[in-house]
Design a protein around this motif. Structure first.
Motif, short mmCIF file in Angstrom:
data_model
loop_
_atom_site.label_atom_id
_atom_site.label_comp_id
_atom_site.label_asym_id
_atom_site.label_seq_id
_atom_site.Cartn_x
_atom_site.Cartn_y
_atom_site.Cartn_z
N GLY A 139 -29.10 18.62 84.46
CA GLY A 139 -28.48 17.36 84.07
C GLY A 139 -27.14 17.16 84.74
N ALA A 140 -26.34 18.23 84.84
CA ALA A 140 -25.03 18.13 85.50
C ALA A 140 -25.18 17.76 86.97
CB ALA A 140 -24.28 19.45 85.36
N ALA A 141 -26.21 18.30 87.63
CA ALA A 141 -26.47 17.95 89.03
C ALA A 141 -26.91 16.49 89.14
CB ALA A 141 -27.55 18.87 89.61
N PHE A 142 -27.72 16.03 88.20
CA PHE A 142 -28.17 14.63 88.23
C PHE A 142 -27.01 13.66 87.99
CE2 PHE A 142 -32.81 15.76 86.93
CZ PHE A 142 -33.05 16.15 88.24
N VAL A 143 -26.04 14.07 87.19
CA VAL A 143 -24.85 13.23 86.99
C VAL A 143 -24.13 13.01 88.32
CG1 VAL A 143 -22.55 13.11 85.91
CG2 VAL A 143 -24.53 13.82 84.56
N VAL A 220 -22.20 18.98 96.39
CA VAL A 220 -22.55 18.21 97.59
C VAL A 220 -22.45 16.71 97.32
CG1 VAL A 220 -24.48 17.53 99.09
CG2 VAL A 220 -23.95 19.95 98.73
N PHE A 221 -22.98 16.27 96.20
CA PHE A 221 -22.96 14.83 95.91
C PHE A 221 -21.56 14.35 95.52
CE2 PHE A 221 -27.56 15.34 95.75
CZ PHE A 221 -27.97 14.19 96.40
N VAL A 222 -20.77 15.21 94.89
CA VAL A 222 -19.36 14.85 94.64
C VAL A 222 -18.63 14.73 95.98
CG1 VAL A 222 -17.16 15.69 93.70
CG2 VAL A 222 -19.24 15.83 92.31
N PHE A 223 -18.88 15.67 96.89
CA PHE A 223 -18.26 15.63 98.21
C PHE A 223 -18.67 14.36 98.97
CE2 PHE A 223 -18.74 16.49 102.78
CZ PHE A 223 -17.43 16.80 103.11
N LEU A 224 -19.95 14.00 98.91
CA LEU A 224 -20.41 12.79 99.59
C LEU A 224 -19.74 11.54 99.01
CD1 LEU A 224 -24.23 13.54 99.95
CD2 LEU A 224 -22.50 13.56 101.75
N THR A 225 -19.51 11.55 97.70
CA THR A 225 -18.83 10.41 97.07
C THR A 225 -17.39 10.31 97.56
OG1 THR A 225 -20.19 10.77 95.09
CG2 THR A 225 -18.28 9.32 94.87
N VAL A 226 -16.72 11.45 97.69
CA VAL A 226 -15.35 11.46 98.24
C VAL A 226 -15.35 10.90 99.65
CG1 VAL A 226 -13.41 12.91 98.93
CG2 VAL A 226 -14.61 13.38 96.78
N ARG A 227 -16.34 11.28 100.45
CA ARG A 227 -16.42 10.79 101.84
C ARG A 227 -16.65 9.27 101.89
NH1 ARG A 227 -14.48 14.79 102.39
NH2 ARG A 227 -12.85 13.27 102.75
N VAL A 228 -17.45 8.77 100.95
CA VAL A 228 -17.67 7.31 100.88
C VAL A 228 -16.35 6.59 100.67
CG1 VAL A 228 -18.65 5.46 99.46
CG2 VAL A 228 -20.07 7.40 100.12
#
Length: 235
Positions: A139-143, A220-228
């Motif tokens: 669930g934490a990964a899906f968030v 990884v998805f938090v990092f991608l959000t930062v890059r956006v």
């Protein structure tokens, strides 16, 4: 970061989203728990309950994450965030941790269902703890997945639908692996498969590689959000 965290946490209960998420989570999980476990008066179907819980996340977690960035873009408050005296990583983490807090608190409240098992029997505590840990990490990964997809649009509905699609695709991956004729591709997809990583938890084993995988997936998805937002800040 803490100011953004508090702001996001408060926003969940200024709007109905927080109440809807918590209510639906507890209601659906309670019904699943009753139908799969209590009604059968057996703990043998706990694995089935946890598996249903994981698929339930495909609907509920996008409801929690769809507003995180999409709402700021829609209301034109995004520029305030981008010019705030906080790093982009701090801004993204503040939002992620706020959503994770709501999810985590609701998840912990849901754990009280298992108290009923101890009132009427002697369930396998190791199995319950391992499954709870595995499901929470998924669930934490899906968030984090929902957080990233919310950053790509200003429409909450699009953010929710794309998150549902992405989560369902990640869950269905393990179901199509056997139909792939290339063993090397099967091995790669098995490494990325959410459900295959969850299997050790179903077998009462604490899989360190699986724990690292779920943490890495969220990172990884938090990092991608930062890059956006790094790109958007300079555009």
């Amino acid at each position: 970061m803490f100011a953004i965290y508090k702001r996001e946490l408060r926003s969940y209960f200024v709007t109905p989203i927080g109440y809807i998420f918590c209510g639906m989570f507890l209601l659906v999980s309670g019904l699943l728990f009753y139908n799969t476990t209590l009604a059968n008066q057996s703990t043998q179907s706990l694995g089935e309950y946890f598996m249903y819980m994981i698929f339930m996340f495909a609907i509920l977690i996008p409801l929690l994450t769809m507003k995180l960035f999409a709402e700021d873009r829609r209301t034109k408050t995004e520029q305030l965030l981008l010019t705030a005296p906080v790093s982009l990583t701090g801004m993204v983490m503040g939002k992620y941790l706020a959503a994770l807090t709501i999810y985590g608190c609701t998840f912990v409240a849901n754990i009280f269902n298992f108290v009923l098992l101890y009132m009427y029997g002697t369930p396998n505590t190791g199995s319950i703890v391992a499954n709870i840990l595995g499901v929470f990490l998924i669930g934490a990964a899906f968030v984090a997945v929902g957080l990233f997809l919310s950053s790509l649009t200003q429409n909450q509905l699009i953010a929710a639908v794309s998150s549902i699609g992405a989560i369902v695709a990640m869950l269905m991956l393990s179901l199509v692996i056997d139909s792939i004729p290339f063993p090397w591709l099967q091995s790669i997809l098995e490494w990325f498969s959410i459900l295959d990583r969850y299997v050790p938890f179903m077998n009462q084993a604490l899989s360190i590689p699986a724990v690292v995988y779920f943490f890495s997936l969220a990172a990884v998805f938090v990092f991608l959000t930062v890059r956006v937002y790094d790109k958007r800040r300079w555009s």
